[in-house]
Structures are given as C-alpha cells and as structure tokens.
Design a protein around this motif. Structure first.
Motif, PDB file in Angstrom:
ATOM      1  N   GLY A 153      25.012  -7.856  25.239  1.00 43.82           N
ATOM      2  CA  GLY A 153      26.085  -8.469  24.643  1.00 43.82           C
ATOM      3  C   GLY A 153      26.772  -9.433  25.488  1.00 43.82           C
ATOM      4  O   GLY A 153      26.136  -9.769  26.378  1.00 43.82           O
ATOM      5  N   ARG A 154      27.985  -9.795  25.199  1.00 46.73           N
ATOM      6  CA  ARG A 154      28.884 -10.624  25.996  1.00 46.73           C
ATOM      7  C   ARG A 154      29.047 -10.079  27.365  1.00 46.73           C
ATOM      8  O   ARG A 154      28.558 -10.910  28.450  1.00 46.73           O
ATOM      9  N   ILE A 155      29.239  -8.936  27.524  1.00 53.01           N
ATOM     10  CA  ILE A 155      29.434  -8.283  28.831  1.00 53.01           C
ATOM     11  C   ILE A 155      28.193  -8.178  29.791  1.00 53.01           C
ATOM     12  O   ILE A 155      28.008  -8.567  30.755  1.00 53.01           O
ATOM     13  N   CYS A 191      12.510  -5.949  27.939  1.00 55.03           N
ATOM     14  CA  CYS A 191      11.643  -4.801  28.186  1.00 55.03           C
ATOM     15  C   CYS A 191      11.927  -3.770  27.515  1.00 55.03           C
ATOM     16  O   CYS A 191      13.095  -3.224  26.943  1.00 55.03           O
ATOM     17  N   THR A 192      10.921  -2.762  27.467  1.00 58.08           N
ATOM     18  CA  THR A 192      11.465  -1.172  26.987  1.00 58.08           C
ATOM     19  C   THR A 192      12.237  -0.594  27.985  1.00 58.08           C
ATOM     20  O   THR A 192      12.439  -0.772  28.912  1.00 58.08           O
ATOM     21  N   LEU A 193      12.991   0.348  27.369  1.00 61.01           N
ATOM     22  CA  LEU A 193      13.987   1.048  28.251  1.00 61.01           C
ATOM     23  C   LEU A 193      13.254   2.060  29.136  1.00 61.01           C
ATOM     24  O   LEU A 193      13.562   1.834  30.431  1.00 61.01           O
ATOM     25  N   GLU A 194      11.785   2.304  28.911  1.00 66.17           N
ATOM     26  CA  GLU A 194      11.174   3.194  30.096  1.00 66.17           C
ATOM     27  C   GLU A 194      10.984   2.203  31.218  1.00 66.17           C
ATOM     28  O   GLU A 194      11.171   2.589  32.252  1.00 66.17           O
ATOM     29  N   THR A 195      10.432   0.868  30.963  1.00 63.27           N
ATOM     30  CA  THR A 195      10.087  -0.108  31.847  1.00 63.27           C
ATOM     31  C   THR A 195      11.286  -0.419  32.849  1.00 63.27           C
ATOM     32  O   THR A 195      11.255  -0.269  33.950  1.00 63.27           O
ATOM     33  N   LEU A 196      12.375  -0.607  32.072  1.00 63.76           N
ATOM     34  CA  LEU A 196      13.649  -0.778  32.661  1.00 63.76           C
ATOM     35  C   LEU A 196      13.923   0.245  34.013  1.00 63.76           C
ATOM     36  O   LEU A 196      14.532  -0.070  34.853  1.00 63.76           O
ATOM     37  N   LEU A 197      14.002   1.549  33.371  1.00 70.28           N
ATOM     38  CA  LEU A 197      14.370   2.455  34.140  1.00 70.28           C
ATOM     39  C   LEU A 197      13.508   2.753  35.429  1.00 70.28           C
ATOM     40  O   LEU A 197      13.789   3.220  36.459  1.00 70.28           O
ATOM     41  N   GLN A 198      12.136   2.492  34.952  1.00 70.96           N
ATOM     42  CA  GLN A 198      11.049   2.556  36.192  1.00 70.96           C
ATOM     43  C   GLN A 198      11.365   1.426  37.450  1.00 70.96           C
ATOM     44  O   GLN A 198      11.072   1.879  38.473  1.00 70.96           O
ATOM     45  N   GLN A 199      11.583   0.381  37.049  1.00 73.29           N
ATOM     46  CA  GLN A 199      11.650  -0.717  37.709  1.00 73.29           C
ATOM     47  C   GLN A 199      12.937  -1.100  38.238  1.00 73.29           C
ATOM     48  O   GLN A 199      13.114  -1.812  39.144  1.00 73.29           O
ATOM     49  N   SER A 200      13.999  -0.501  37.863  1.00 71.25           N
ATOM     50  CA  SER A 200      15.342  -1.021  38.283  1.00 71.25           C
ATOM     51  C   SER A 200      15.924  -0.484  39.438  1.00 71.25           C
ATOM     52  O   SER A 200      15.805   0.672  39.430  1.00 71.25           O
ATOM     53  N   ASP A 201      16.342  -1.279  40.470  1.00 72.09           N
ATOM     54  CA  ASP A 201      17.379  -0.708  41.404  1.00 72.09           C
ATOM     55  C   ASP A 201      18.810  -0.349  41.131  1.00 72.09           C
ATOM     56  O   ASP A 201      19.548   0.581  41.655  1.00 72.09           O
ATOM     57  N   PHE A 202      19.293  -0.865  40.209  1.00 71.24           N
ATOM     58  CA  PHE A 202      20.603  -0.543  39.628  1.00 71.24           C
ATOM     59  C   PHE A 202      20.450  -0.785  37.910  1.00 71.24           C
ATOM     60  O   PHE A 202      20.057  -1.686  37.377  1.00 71.24           O
ATOM     61  N   VAL A 203      20.770   0.332  37.291  1.00 73.96           N
ATOM     62  CA  VAL A 203      20.763   0.464  35.903  1.00 73.96           C
ATOM     63  C   VAL A 203      22.042   0.485  35.208  1.00 73.96           C
ATOM     64  O   VAL A 203      22.842   1.278  35.728  1.00 73.96           O
ATOM     65  N   CYS A 204      22.404  -0.613  34.599  1.00 68.64           N
ATOM     66  CA  CYS A 204      23.833  -0.982  34.285  1.00 68.64           C
ATOM     67  C   CYS A 204      23.971  -0.709  32.801  1.00 68.64           C
ATOM     68  O   CYS A 204      23.348  -1.469  32.018  1.00 68.64           O
ATOM     69  N   ILE A 205      24.897   0.029  32.612  1.00 65.73           N
ATOM     70  CA  ILE A 205      25.094   0.231  30.854  1.00 65.73           C
ATOM     71  C   ILE A 205      26.421  -0.695  30.331  1.00 65.73           C
ATOM     72  O   ILE A 205      27.602  -0.354  30.927  1.00 65.73           O
ATOM     73  N   THR A 206      26.185  -1.219  29.399  1.00 62.66           N
ATOM     74  CA  THR A 206      27.119  -1.821  28.761  1.00 62.66           C
ATOM     75  C   THR A 206      27.176  -1.604  27.448  1.00 62.66           C
ATOM     76  O   THR A 206      28.019  -2.380  26.457  1.00 62.66           O
ATOM     77  N   LEU A 207      26.888  -0.604  26.791  1.00 62.46           N
ATOM     78  CA  LEU A 207      26.446  -0.339  25.289  1.00 62.46           C
ATOM     79  C   LEU A 207      27.942   0.274  24.839  1.00 62.46           C
ATOM     80  O   LEU A 207      28.619   0.952  25.581  1.00 62.46           O
TER      81      LEU A 207
END
Length: 319
Positions: A153-155, A191-207
């Motif tokens: 979203g915006r953030i 991408c899918t959530l699974e792919t994001l979690l597997q490949q990210s160094d920083f997982v950022c939640i803005t939900l």
C-alpha cells in the motif's frame, strides 16, 4: 444548532478552535460507558473524534444520533465497521498524512537491528568499550541486500522507495495486487509469500489487521526465513504470532527483529522480547513526530466536519 461532538483526545489549540466553531465539543479522557455523564452525552452526539478505544456494536447502540466517527489513525481494527455501516454512520481515517513518517520508522528499524545500534550504544554507556572492537560487535550490511515487503500500500511503496534508491536494495513484495508501476520504478518483483520469506534478508510487514492477516506470520513462516534474516513489523502486532516469533528468535531460526507494534500494547515488561539483544523494540512510534501527529489531528478534524456536513471527498472507510 451546532452538532454535538464527543472528543476523547487532546487537540492543538488551533484545531480545537476550528472544531469548536463548527460543533459543540464535549471532551472526555476515554471512551467509557461506565460513566453516566459519558453515556448521556454519547446519546445525543452526532460525531466522535479520537484515537483508540473499543467502538463495538454495543457502544454504537448507545449513540442513536451518531452520524460519523473520525479516528486519528490510519488503522481502525478497534472499530466494528459493519455495525457502523448498518447504521449509515461514516468511518473516517487518516491514511495519507503518516505514510512517509512510518516508512522512515521502518527503515530506521532495519538499520537499528542490522547494525545493532541500540545494543552497541548501550555497551558504551556501560563502559564496555575499552579497546578496539572485535567481530562479536560487528553488525550486518543493509545496502544491496534484499528487502521483502508484505503489503504494498502507501507505506509499502514509500518503504520500497527508501530501500531501493537509498540503499540499492533488491525489492520483493507480496500483496493481493501486482503493481506495474512498482515493478518498473523499483525494479521490484511480485511473488508468493513463500518465495519472499525464502529469499529476503529483511522481511517487512506493513499490513493492517484483518481476519485474513491475523497471525499471518507464524511458526511455519518463520521456518521458511533465512537464519540470517530479520523481521521488521510496523503494521499491526497481531499479524505476527508473538509466541512463534519468540521461539524463532530463541532457536536462532532468524537473526533478529525490529518491532514497533505488538499483540498486546503496551508490551509487558516481562516479555522475553525485551531481554533479547537481537530485538529492537519501540513503543508504537511509527507516526510519532510532532509534524505528523499534528497533520493527523488536522486531517481527522477536517474529516469529521466534512462527514457531518455531507461533503466527503476522501478518507471514508465504509462509504
């Protein structure tokens, strides 16, 4: 005759006067149906303005003349939106004025936890810096790493801008919608959530918090993250299963966390999160700057006046 407005937070003098010119203000410290004075005032109120409080169906039923609720926030998980809608009561919020400030906070949490800034600053205060630093004081680079943003979203977009252009980070994102302009501007990948979690160094939640996002991040999701990855949450606390997060940190399934929101706020002083050196915890400060809080209050006042005047142009959640 002016409409009656229940105000349950302080306003800057200029904004209070603006609202008072339009409405008859009845101010209270909190929303408390236990108070006879409050209940009698609410029974005649056309508008409600403030932040927080539990505005459920029972509360709404005590306000037969209510036409609009204006929350000084972007989130509204404390409000029964369906109950308001059934009564044709407008819910107004402040979604735009805090975007940049919250994105700044999230980027600050990324830097703070990766470079261990609070921990090492505390080491100096304790007199532990007595020689050249050794590898056990080293942090982790942020630049050129991969940031995964859950919610675009915006953030999310403002955070992607900071990460991509400021730190040359690769951007992955998971959201219901793929945005071509986000892909092009930030060289981002949906991408899918699974792919994001597997490949990210920083997982950022803005939900925001919804039935669908509640405990979206749990034990299964933490097990998918890289052991040297960090979780950053400035969305809503209950999007993360806090017990599962504590377990993942204790078992070193992830490297650390930067947290601005929690399942229950204020966070208990007995929470294990507060004893972990690899956790940076701050007290829901995402929008807490003088400039932004003023802008939020101003937006909320303008929203309420617009709703009660039937001149809504923006910021209405349910109509």
């Amino acid at each position: 005759m002016k409409p009656i407005v229940v105000l349950y937070q302080d306003l800057p003098e200029k904004l209070y006067k603006k609202l008072a010119d339009f409405a008859d203000i009845k101010q209270f410290k909190t929303l408390s149906l236990d108070s006879n004075d409050f209940r009698s005032t609410l029974a005649n109120a056309s508008g409600l303005l403030g932040a927080g409080g539990n505005i459920d169906e029972n509360f709404i039923n005590q306000a037969p003349h209510l036409k609009a609720v204006s929350t000084v926030s972007v989130g509204y998980d404390n409000v029964d939106v369906n109950a308001l809608t059934k009564r044709n009561i407008k819910l107004m919020h402040t979604p735009t004025v805090l975007t940049d400030t919250v994105a700044d906070t999230m980027m600050g949490l990324v830097l703070a936890v990766a470079r261990r800034i609070p921990e090492l600053a505390d080491n100096i205060k304790q007199g532990l810096w007595i020689k050249g630093i050794t590898p056990d004081w080293y942090g982790t680079d942020v630049h050129h790493k991969t940031m995964g943003i859950i919610g675009m979203g915006r953030i999310g977009k403002a955070l992607a801008q900071r990460a991509h252009f400021g730190f040359n980070m690769n951007i992955l994102y998971h959201s219901r919608t793929e945005y071509t302009e986000v892909n092009d501007k930030f060289t981002a990948k949906h991408c899918t959530l699974e792919t994001l979690l597997q490949q990210s160094d920083f997982v950022c939640i803005t939900l925001p918090l919804t039935p669908e996002t509640h405990h979206l991040m749990g034990q299964k999701q933490f097990s998918m993250m890289k052991p040297d990855a960090y979780l950053i949450n400035a969305g809503r606390g209950a999007v993360v299963d806090e017990l599962a997060l504590i377990h993942a940190l204790e078992q070193k399934e992830i490297a650390g966390a930067g947290l601005d929101v929690f399942e229950k706020e204020p966070l208990s002083s007995s929470s294990p999160l507060l004893t972990m050196k690899n956790v940076v915890a701050v007290p829901h400060i995402g929008s807490a700057t003088k400039e932004t809080r003023y802008a939020m209050a101003e937006c909320a006042v303008d929203n309420l006046i617009a709703a009660l005047s039937d001149h809504i142009k923006e910021n209405c959640v349910n109509f």
